[in-house]
Scaffold this motif. Sequence first.
Motif, mmCIF file in Angstrom:
data_model
loop_
_atom_site.group_PDB
_atom_site.id
_atom_site.type_symbol
_atom_site.label_atom_id
_atom_site.label_comp_id
_atom_site.label_asym_id
_atom_site.label_seq_id
_atom_site.Cartn_x
_atom_site.Cartn_y
_atom_site.Cartn_z
ATOM 1 N N SER A 254 2.555 28.845 -39.889
ATOM 2 C CA SER A 254 2.579 27.407 -40.178
ATOM 3 C C SER A 254 3.996 26.935 -40.467
ATOM 4 C CB SER A 254 1.656 27.102 -41.360
ATOM 5 O OG SER A 254 2.090 27.768 -42.527
ATOM 6 N N SER A 255 4.812 27.804 -41.104
ATOM 7 C CA SER A 255 6.186 27.415 -41.424
ATOM 8 C C SER A 255 7.010 27.256 -40.154
ATOM 9 C CB SER A 255 6.830 28.475 -42.330
ATOM 10 O OG SER A 255 6.097 28.629 -43.527
ATOM 11 N N LEU A 256 6.858 28.187 -39.230
ATOM 12 C CA LEU A 256 7.583 28.088 -37.968
ATOM 13 C C LEU A 256 7.192 26.832 -37.199
ATOM 14 C CD1 LEU A 256 7.498 31.831 -36.838
ATOM 15 C CD2 LEU A 256 9.533 30.517 -37.465
ATOM 16 N N ARG A 257 5.921 26.496 -37.237
ATOM 17 C CA ARG A 257 5.472 25.267 -36.561
ATOM 18 C C ARG A 257 6.069 24.047 -37.247
ATOM 19 N NH1 ARG A 257 1.322 25.403 -33.126
ATOM 20 N NH2 ARG A 257 0.511 23.385 -33.831
ATOM 21 N N MET A 258 6.199 24.140 -38.562
ATOM 22 C CA MET A 258 6.734 23.000 -39.304
ATOM 23 C C MET A 258 8.190 22.729 -38.948
ATOM 24 S SD MET A 258 8.767 21.986 -42.028
ATOM 25 C CE MET A 258 9.009 23.474 -42.983
ATOM 26 N N ILE A 259 8.989 23.805 -38.728
ATOM 27 C CA ILE A 259 10.399 23.592 -38.405
ATOM 28 C C ILE A 259 10.632 23.471 -36.901
ATOM 29 C CG2 ILE A 259 11.174 24.761 -40.490
ATOM 30 C CD1 ILE A 259 11.771 27.225 -38.863
ATOM 31 N N GLY A 260 9.549 23.374 -36.129
ATOM 32 C CA GLY A 260 9.656 23.084 -34.717
ATOM 33 C C GLY A 260 9.733 24.283 -33.800
ATOM 34 N N GLU A 261 9.628 25.511 -34.324
ATOM 35 C CA GLU A 261 9.689 26.709 -33.490
ATOM 36 C C GLU A 261 8.269 27.119 -33.086
ATOM 37 O OE1 GLU A 261 12.171 29.867 -34.731
ATOM 38 O OE2 GLU A 261 13.708 28.564 -35.603
ATOM 39 N N VAL A 262 7.652 26.281 -32.259
ATOM 40 C CA VAL A 262 6.250 26.480 -31.890
ATOM 41 C C VAL A 262 6.068 27.735 -31.036
ATOM 42 C CG1 VAL A 262 4.263 25.451 -30.720
ATOM 43 C CG2 VAL A 262 5.823 24.002 -32.042
ATOM 44 N N ASP A 263 6.981 27.954 -30.088
ATOM 45 C CA ASP A 263 6.852 29.136 -29.222
ATOM 46 C C ASP A 263 6.931 30.427 -30.035
ATOM 47 O OD1 ASP A 263 6.639 27.507 -27.057
ATOM 48 O OD2 ASP A 263 8.752 27.655 -26.464
ATOM 49 N N ARG A 264 7.819 30.441 -30.975
ATOM 50 C CA ARG A 264 7.939 31.627 -31.837
ATOM 51 C C ARG A 264 6.694 31.792 -32.702
ATOM 52 N NH1 ARG A 264 12.708 32.344 -36.275
ATOM 53 N NH2 ARG A 264 12.172 34.439 -36.997
ATOM 54 N N ALA A 265 6.166 30.691 -33.173
ATOM 55 C CA ALA A 265 4.931 30.756 -33.967
ATOM 56 C C ALA A 265 3.785 31.308 -33.124
ATOM 57 C CB ALA A 265 4.572 29.374 -34.500
ATOM 58 N N ASP A 266 3.723 30.918 -31.842
ATOM 59 C CA ASP A 266 2.680 31.419 -30.948
ATOM 60 C C ASP A 266 2.820 32.929 -30.733
ATOM 61 O OD1 ASP A 266 1.702 28.874 -30.729
ATOM 62 O OD2 ASP A 266 2.658 28.453 -28.797
ATOM 63 N N ALA A 267 4.070 33.393 -30.598
ATOM 64 C CA ALA A 267 4.293 34.824 -30.394
ATOM 65 C C ALA A 267 3.857 35.623 -31.617
ATOM 66 C CB ALA A 267 5.769 35.086 -30.095
ATOM 67 N N ILE A 268 4.178 35.126 -32.804
ATOM 68 C CA ILE A 268 3.785 35.827 -34.034
ATOM 69 C C ILE A 268 2.279 35.743 -34.225
ATOM 70 C CG2 ILE A 268 3.997 35.744 -36.557
ATOM 71 C CD1 ILE A 268 6.924 34.998 -36.130
ATOM 72 N N TYR A 269 1.681 34.647 -33.794
ATOM 73 C CA TYR A 269 0.215 34.539 -33.845
ATOM 74 C C TYR A 269 -0.423 35.641 -32.993
ATOM 75 C CZ TYR A 269 -4.448 32.688 -32.841
ATOM 76 O OH TYR A 269 -5.802 32.557 -32.684
ATOM 77 N N GLY A 270 0.186 35.933 -31.824
ATOM 78 C CA GLY A 270 -0.334 37.019 -30.981
ATOM 79 C C GLY A 270 -0.261 38.364 -31.692
ATOM 80 N N GLU A 271 0.836 38.617 -32.403
ATOM 81 C CA GLU A 271 0.959 39.861 -33.163
ATOM 82 C C GLU A 271 -0.101 39.918 -34.268
ATOM 83 O OE1 GLU A 271 4.874 40.672 -34.595
ATOM 84 O OE2 GLU A 271 5.839 39.805 -32.841
ATOM 85 N N ALA A 272 -0.286 38.801 -34.934
ATOM 86 C CA ALA A 272 -1.254 38.758 -36.032
ATOM 87 C C ALA A 272 -2.672 38.994 -35.520
ATOM 88 C CB ALA A 272 -1.169 37.412 -36.757
#
Length: 524
Positions: A369-387
């Motif tokens: 959620s923090s990554l999405r908040m600062i605009g790094e949506v692609d990175r948030a998606d990648a970490i979501y895949g790991e999770a």
Amino acid sequence: MLFWIIAAALVAVIALLFALALLRGRGEDEMAPAASYDVQVYRDQLRDLERDVERGVTSREEADRAKLEISRRMLEADRKAQAGSDLGRAPKGATIAVVLGVVVIFGGAFALYDYVGQDGYEDQPIGVRLADADKLYDSRPSQAEAEKMAKARATAPQSNPDPQFLALMKKLREAVAKKPNDPKGLELLARNEATLGNFDAAWKAQQRLVATKGDSATAQDYAELGDMMAVAAGGMITPEAEKVFATALTMDPKNGLSLYYVGLMMLQNGRADRAFRFWDSALRNSENSDPWVPMMRQNINDLAWLAGEKDYTPPRPRGAPGPSQADVAAAADMSPEARQDMIRSMVERLNDRLAQEGGSADDWARLISSLRMIGEVDRADAIYGEAKDKFSSRPEDMAKIDAAHQAPAGQALKDMGGASAGQSAPQAPPALPGPSAQQMKDAQSMTPEERQQMIQGMVDGLFDRLTTDGGTPQEWARVISSLATLGQTDRAKEAWSEAQKALADNPDALAQVEAAAKSAGVAE
């Protein structure tokens, strides 16, 4: 060594037999199948047929017909014989592949045994292991016997305490002898005997303290008694110490010190699976600064594996360091760019910690959620895949992570260091409630006065919660420091006064808060 020599010799013999069989192929007799024999028979029949014609036994016409049929059969038998001869010897490539396969299989077997096996031991089915564990548990020495063995094993040189301290100890012992039921004197005596290394005298003084307190003795009193008994016994958890820890856990099932020692007892008696349950609970109920935490964190993953826990992530103890009050106060004067850098730094610290140490589903959700908040949506998606790979077998944890991933950018960003890993917000609220993501976003356009009001609201919320519901020593220390930083000395003094009442029964915790109060200038 003898075991390895015998095993290696057997493997070499078996591998040699395999290789010879493959390289030699079939013997000469084996390469003459039934079809080859039939060809010879048909040839003999043709010769006999010509003799019969010469003797007049068979006419030429009958002989020609018979000869045609025999020739047909002979050709078919010869074809089968040729086909069998081609299969009689394995192709060279196949032979090499099989030899390499044998080498890999036997090499892998040795490597696996070297990793999980133990030469010199018989097979140990689970029933035998449990029986052995029970024997270890039942045959433990008594406290007195364990202390004798510990003294016999001691090799460390005796320390040379300060003479003045020894003189004070002599006076303390005399004072306790005169007032044997004075709780304060017994408490000081137990603690200082332990400081001198006289753990036998220390636990006996602590035992008298517990008896003197009676029903007012706390779980921590019993846990400290068991701690002193365990150290006096050279680290062994004796039956007497076990009873003390059991009493502490009956009074407080979340007592971290008792959970640690009961888990250690399970380890000492061959029950690593049970030790895992206690140490996992101990980590969740211990402070980050507790001395037993590093040892548990070092071994908890191995215990989880032995207990059959797959994809286990150790929880972070309470009190994990987060942004200091000085950092929060300094944020009031930051430019929008500096505040954004601060937020990004917090996110990166959380990301690094999860990459190096792992964390709970709450931590992973917070990072996404923090990554999405600062605009790094692609990175948030990648970490979501790991999770997803990590928590797919845990529906409840996966629900938190899904919610964080599906939430729109700008959803609440929790204090990066406030909540402990492994605990959800209801279980362990942040030491200082952090601003939401929207608040942090709005703060970029705030005036200094508005930012000061935001910080004041955060401090007021913590102050109200502590004075109403109580809290940890770290929280009391933080609110006192925060109020002093904001220039509200009278309220800081009020918080110190309330902390003294709330923590009156916990001298060690009160000492932590007192240090913060002295640093803030509100305690003498």
